[in-house]
Design a protein around this motif. Structure first.
Motif, PDB file in Angstrom:
ATOM      1  N   PRO A  41      21.992  30.192  57.641  1.00  0.00           N
ATOM      2  CA  PRO A  41      22.855  31.344  57.947  1.00  0.00           C
ATOM      3  C   PRO A  41      23.014  32.301  56.773  1.00  0.00           C
ATOM      4  O   PRO A  41      23.373  33.461  56.971  1.00  0.00           O
ATOM      5  N   VAL A  44      22.655  35.539  59.016  1.00  0.00           N
ATOM      6  CA  VAL A  44      23.833  36.352  59.333  1.00  0.00           C
ATOM      7  C   VAL A  44      23.710  37.782  58.792  1.00  0.00           C
ATOM      8  O   VAL A  44      23.922  38.751  59.544  1.00  0.00           O
ATOM      9  N   SER A  77      29.812  36.877  60.924  1.00  0.00           N
ATOM     10  CA  SER A  77      29.934  35.624  60.186  1.00  0.00           C
ATOM     11  C   SER A  77      30.952  34.713  60.863  1.00  0.00           C
ATOM     12  O   SER A  77      30.697  33.514  61.090  1.00  0.00           O
ATOM     13  N   ASP A  78      32.098  35.280  61.240  1.00  0.00           N
ATOM     14  CA  ASP A  78      33.137  34.494  61.910  1.00  0.00           C
ATOM     15  C   ASP A  78      32.662  34.025  63.285  1.00  0.00           C
ATOM     16  O   ASP A  78      32.898  32.870  63.680  1.00  0.00           O
ATOM     17  N   THR A 105      30.052  31.233  62.965  1.00  0.00           N
ATOM     18  CA  THR A 105      30.673  29.988  62.516  1.00  0.00           C
ATOM     19  C   THR A 105      31.287  29.254  63.704  1.00  0.00           C
ATOM     20  O   THR A 105      31.066  28.048  63.899  1.00  0.00           O
ATOM     21  N   ALA A 106      32.036  29.987  64.521  1.00  0.00           N
ATOM     22  CA  ALA A 106      32.673  29.381  65.690  1.00  0.00           C
ATOM     23  C   ALA A 106      31.635  28.879  66.692  1.00  0.00           C
ATOM     24  O   ALA A 106      31.754  27.771  67.231  1.00  0.00           O
ATOM     25  N   ARG A 137      29.960  25.642  65.526  1.00  0.00           N
ATOM     26  CA  ARG A 137      30.858  24.489  65.642  1.00  0.00           C
ATOM     27  C   ARG A 137      30.921  24.013  67.092  1.00  0.00           C
ATOM     28  O   ARG A 137      30.872  22.803  67.369  1.00  0.00           O
ATOM     29  N   LEU A 148      28.863  32.457  52.283  1.00  0.00           N
ATOM     30  CA  LEU A 148      28.181  32.071  53.518  1.00  0.00           C
ATOM     31  C   LEU A 148      27.774  30.602  53.464  1.00  0.00           C
ATOM     32  O   LEU A 148      27.926  29.863  54.446  1.00  0.00           O
ATOM     33  N   GLN A 159      29.180  28.265  51.839  1.00  0.00           N
ATOM     34  CA  GLN A 159      30.393  27.452  51.981  1.00  0.00           C
ATOM     35  C   GLN A 159      30.889  27.450  53.427  1.00  0.00           C
ATOM     36  O   GLN A 159      31.235  26.400  53.980  1.00  0.00           O
ATOM     37  N   ASP A 160      30.918  28.624  54.055  1.00  0.00           N
ATOM     38  CA  ASP A 160      31.428  28.736  55.429  1.00  0.00           C
ATOM     39  C   ASP A 160      30.580  27.953  56.425  1.00  0.00           C
ATOM     40  O   ASP A 160      31.097  27.442  57.424  1.00  0.00           O
ATOM     41  N   PHE A 161      29.281  27.887  56.176  1.00  0.00           N
ATOM     42  CA  PHE A 161      28.370  27.240  57.121  1.00  0.00           C
ATOM     43  C   PHE A 161      27.895  25.872  56.625  1.00  0.00           C
ATOM     44  O   PHE A 161      26.914  25.336  57.152  1.00  0.00           O
ATOM     45  N   TYR A 206      27.094  23.218  59.146  1.00  0.00           N
ATOM     46  CA  TYR A 206      25.924  23.406  60.004  1.00  0.00           C
ATOM     47  C   TYR A 206      24.753  22.545  59.556  1.00  0.00           C
ATOM     48  O   TYR A 206      23.878  22.205  60.365  1.00  0.00           O
TER      49      TYR A 206
END
Length: 381
Positions: free
Chosen positions: A252, A256, A284-285, A288-289, A292, A369, A371-373, A376
């Protein structure tokens, strides 16, 4: 002309243009109203963008009317059984388009074509060659590229090539297309909480219509493709019994920002006030959702999923397509290999300039990014 869109005006315009009045089940009015409210309040449409959007929504409603009329005139369409073998639904910019077009070239499979997604129903008096629809599709693509001259560098477009079936889903007004082309976050919130079963039931009806029109599709299985399907993976699996989800994987950190760049290019057709930072954060948000939720569905039905790595599609596209075909229970043979190689050769000849962008262009950073993903990585093979 009013300064905003109104649902009643759009319905009336569609009935007048089509010369028809029966929309059938009016469930679609809820997503249409949510979308129109968001377009009026959030999208910051330019004068041209407003007019283009008015025409687009009216055309989608016209097709709903014409679909119901065609089904009444030819009830045998309801007996057509489209069999979906695979549904490609990785994040955008993960090699999914190349995989889709490769698989669509197999003699064993079929896919929605670009001109069909724009004009799925024959015009009155049109022959089986669909000459008028194909001509209009060529003109439509030409106009689109004139409005977005950089788009071809981001995504190779072919008026007669395989295209995402989500464009058919647009006619249900329950589609990721809309928050990709417009700044409509409230619509995006609604979409991701919505029960999409009726929208997918209608996608199946559109496949029936296309298969009914083309006898050459008899005996072939469908391969579908769109990142939109990530918003409704359970529904996809329930609607198309026996299909498998083909998930294309790419970091991502790259995917992204690449999609944000594509969205900025598309949305500039409709608004003079595009905000790249807002686009970057929004997608990005959203992704991420979506990932998940994807992981949760996958854990319940792991046997329905197939994985393909972006690097494979980049360096060994024929091998990648071959492995997917095998996983779909349709072992690749010499005819498939020849079709795959032919498409790869064509794609290399037609490829445009490199797509240039950075995460920072959209208020993102590779570190954030990553960190957020981080979660995944657990679902990537």
């Amino acid at each position: 002309m009013t300064a905003e869109l109104r649902v009643d005006d759009l319905l009336a315009a569609a009935r007048s243009k089509a010369g028809l009045s029966e929309f059938g089940d009016d469930w679609f009015l809820e997503p249409l109203r949510v979308l129109v409210t968001a377009l009026n309040g959030e999208a910051r449409l330019s004068e041209l963008g407003l007019e283009l959007t008015r025409r687009r929504l009216t055309a989608l409603l016209v097709d709903r009317l014409r679909l119901r009329a065609l089904q009444r005139e030819h009830p045998e369409i309801h007996d057509v059984e489209p069999v979906v073998a695979g549904v490609i639904c990785g994040l955008p910019r993960t090699g999914s388009t190349l995989l889709h077009r490769l698989l669509a070239s197999s003699p064993k499979l079929t896919a929605t074509l670009s001109w069909e997604t724009s004009y799925p129903i024959p015009f009155p008096g049109e022959g089986p060659d669909a000459a008028e629809r194909k001509h209009r599709a060529q003109q439509r693509m030409k106009a689109f590229l004139e409005l977005s001259p950089d788009f071809g560098d981001i995504h190779t477009v072919q008026w007669d090539g395989p295209e995402e079936d989500v464009i058919l889903v647009d006619r249900s007004f329950t589609s990721m297309s809309f928050d990709s082309f417009y700044r409509v976050p409230s619509y995006g919130d609604w979409l991701r909480a919505a029960d999409q079963r009726k929208a997918y039931a209608e996608l199946r009806q559109w496949l029936q219509v296309l298969q009914w029109q083309d006898p050459a599709r008899a005996g072939k299985r469908w391969v579908l493709k769109s990142p939109h399907h990530l918003t409704a993976v359970d529904t996809v699996l329930d609607t198309f019994d026996g299909c498998r989800i083909v998930m294309t994987h790419r970091s991502p950190v790259r995917a992204v920002p690449s999609y944000a760049s594509m969205v900025r290019t598309m949305s500039a057709q409709y608004s003079d006030e595009t905000d790249p930072v807002a686009i970057g954060r929004y997608w990005s948000d959203r992704f991420t959702a979506s990932l998940r939720e994807f992981g949760a569905v996958r854990a319940k039905r792991p046997e329905r999923f197939v994985d393909v790595q972006f690097d494979t599609m980049l360096t060994q596209p024929v091998a990648g397509a071959r492995s997917v075909l095998d996983a779909l229970g349709l072992p690749a043979d010499a005819a498939d290999d020849a079709a795959f190689q032919s498409y790869v050769d064509r794609d290399r000849r037609e490829r445009h300039a490199a797509h240039s962008y950075t995460a920072e262009d959209f208020g993102l950073s590779p570190e954030q990014l990553a960190q957020d993903f981080a979660f995944y990585q657990e679902v990537r093979s």
